[in-house]
Design a protein around this motif. Structure first.
Motif, PDB file in Angstrom:
ATOM      1  N   PHE A 120       6.341  -9.233 121.950  1.00 56.91           N
ATOM      2  CA  PHE A 120       7.322  -8.785 122.734  1.00 56.91           C
ATOM      3  C   PHE A 120       8.885  -9.450 122.545  1.00 56.91           C
ATOM      4  N   SER A 121       9.696  -8.437 122.713  1.00 57.12           N
ATOM      5  CA  SER A 121      11.241  -9.103 122.607  1.00 57.12           C
ATOM      6  C   SER A 121      12.035  -8.512 123.861  1.00 57.12           C
ATOM      7  N   LEU A 122      12.872  -9.408 124.496  1.00 54.58           N
ATOM      8  CA  LEU A 122      13.644  -8.931 125.465  1.00 54.58           C
ATOM      9  C   LEU A 122      15.112  -8.860 124.933  1.00 54.58           C
ATOM     10  N   TYR A 123      15.748  -7.834 125.356  1.00 57.40           N
ATOM     11  CA  TYR A 123      17.296  -7.626 124.950  1.00 57.40           C
ATOM     12  C   TYR A 123      18.010  -7.531 126.064  1.00 57.40           C
ATOM     13  N   ALA A 154      10.267 -12.155 118.079  1.00 55.95           N
ATOM     14  CA  ALA A 154       9.304 -12.029 119.082  1.00 55.95           C
ATOM     15  C   ALA A 154       8.656 -12.922 119.725  1.00 55.95           C
ATOM     16  N   SER A 155       7.808 -12.904 120.891  1.00 56.68           N
ATOM     17  CA  SER A 155       7.113 -13.846 121.404  1.00 56.68           C
ATOM     18  C   SER A 155       5.584 -13.186 121.624  1.00 56.68           C
ATOM     19  N   ARG A 156       4.696 -14.036 121.200  1.00 59.00           N
ATOM     20  CA  ARG A 156       3.378 -13.336 121.101  1.00 59.00           C
ATOM     21  C   ARG A 156       2.475 -13.632 122.436  1.00 59.00           C
ATOM     22  N   LEU A 168       4.427  -9.003 130.972  1.00 61.58           N
ATOM     23  CA  LEU A 168       5.497  -8.029 130.450  1.00 61.58           C
ATOM     24  C   LEU A 168       6.354  -7.700 131.506  1.00 61.58           C
ATOM     25  N   GLU A 169       5.866  -7.147 132.665  1.00 62.42           N
ATOM     26  CA  GLU A 169       6.307  -6.613 133.833  1.00 62.42           C
ATOM     27  C   GLU A 169       7.273  -7.462 134.534  1.00 62.42           C
ATOM     28  N   THR A 185      16.626  -4.055 127.768  1.00 62.66           N
ATOM     29  CA  THR A 185      15.372  -3.319 127.120  1.00 62.66           C
ATOM     30  C   THR A 185      14.615  -4.355 126.633  1.00 62.66           C
ATOM     31  N   MET A 186      13.178  -4.053 126.628  1.00 59.41           N
ATOM     32  CA  MET A 186      12.252  -4.807 125.802  1.00 59.41           C
ATOM     33  C   MET A 186      11.336  -4.261 125.222  1.00 59.41           C
ATOM     34  N   THR A 187      11.113  -4.450 124.066  1.00 57.27           N
ATOM     35  CA  THR A 187      10.121  -3.865 123.084  1.00 57.27           C
ATOM     36  C   THR A 187       8.844  -4.682 123.183  1.00 57.27           C
ATOM     37  N   ALA A 188       7.811  -3.903 123.094  1.00 56.99           N
ATOM     38  CA  ALA A 188       6.436  -4.543 123.194  1.00 56.99           C
ATOM     39  C   ALA A 188       5.215  -3.731 122.382  1.00 56.99           C
TER      40      ALA A 188
END
Lengths: 200, 200
Positions: A120-123, A154-156, A168-169, A185-188
């Motif tokens: 996941f990555s936070l933006y 990303a982080s695992r 994630l939440e 935004t956050m991709t996962a």
């Protein structure tokens, strides 16, 4: 929205897809959707992805439930999506913000045991402190015991689907708390039942 | 890097996965990878995704080629990934920045005809003008004839895989030109051979 002052009173959305790597992918996706209670979110599916919108807790509840239902078939399934809060101009689905905070799928999904590997990555947008906000949330993941390592971009996270979605939440929620108009935004990518050896 | 002053002289990366919705997904992915010349990019695959890094043109060349090779099997295949430039602290793969700009897979992939439906989002970080940067690149896509419409949190592109990747590359490249240290990411979900009716 009187009485709600925290960031979760702002509408959250997630545009995502669930990809079952199997010939009967249509059946798996339809089955996964049918089992999920989506009464508390605005939801629309097109030929590329599905978008759910509403209170943060219901967006995470519904996305986790759809993915988990697909993954419990044992097929290699990946959830890939982007969560979003604070996108300027966003208004569709506002009526769903008056729902209460009782999650409709949580009890059922907590009974499932699905091991997942996640990147996941936070933006955090328009924020000069964004790298620190990201680092703080990686530390939160570490505290949860789900963080495995950083990879490029990303982080695992590894672990049970319920624990990983909790991370994630919380990471997303915390990152959105910097101010009341923050846009984050956050991709996962959440993967289950991969035949590849886990690269923890 | 003397002599290169534009944004493309900075390292670009893409963390992505290709999802074939078929029982023989491993075979399709391996076949797609084998046909692609990856000599000009740093590349690493784990159990969740693949990361390619190098000059912008080679990152787009390689990702397009891998996806196209998988999609030309006729199976429903989706590429889902995030392109990134300017991530602070990024250094692995810097040696690949001395490669020339001749794309190794372009000629072959230009001969393929694969219709795709795409949803992409640009995230210019740490930039107060980010909404305008996004709007400008949607206008670029419109000029290419690939832009179909805006959806929640994304813009939709339709057309041949070569045209759509051209738009993605230009939108990303342009968004990164705002200054020499800009940090920009772009998510893209590119779908081929979906059994769903196109929702243009």
């Amino acid at each position: 929205m009187q009485g709600l002052s925290c960031g979760t009173s702002r509408i959250v959305g997630c545009r995502f897809s669930v990809y079952p790597m199997a010939d009967n992918f249509v059946e798996i996706i339809k089955g996964a959707l049918e089992e999920v209670n989506t009464a508390k979110v605005w939801m629309k599916t097109d030929d590329v992805s599905t978008c759910v919108r509403g209170r943060s807790e219901h967006v995470f509840d519904v996305t986790k439930a759809i993915f988990t239902n697909a993954a419990k078939t044992g097929v290699h399934v990946v959830f890939n999506g982007t969560f979003s809060i604070g996108c300027p101009g966003d208004s569709d689905g506002d009526t769903y913000m008056s729902e209460d905070d009782v999650r409709l799928n949580e009890e059922k999904v907590q009974q499932e045991r699905v091991e997942v590997a996640t990147q996941f990555s936070l933006y955090p947008l328009n924020n000069p402190d964004y790298m620190q906000i990201i680092a703080d949330q990686v530390a939160v993941a570490d505290g949860h015991g789900t963080f495995t390592k950083g990879v490029h971009y990303a982080s695992r996270l590894d672990g049970d689907v319920n624990n990983v979605f909790r991370t994630l939440e919380e990471a997303f929620y915390n990152a959105a708390q910097t101010d009341e108009r923050s846009h984050v935004t956050m991709t996962a990518a959440v993967s289950a039942n991969s035949p590849s050896t886990k690269d923890k």
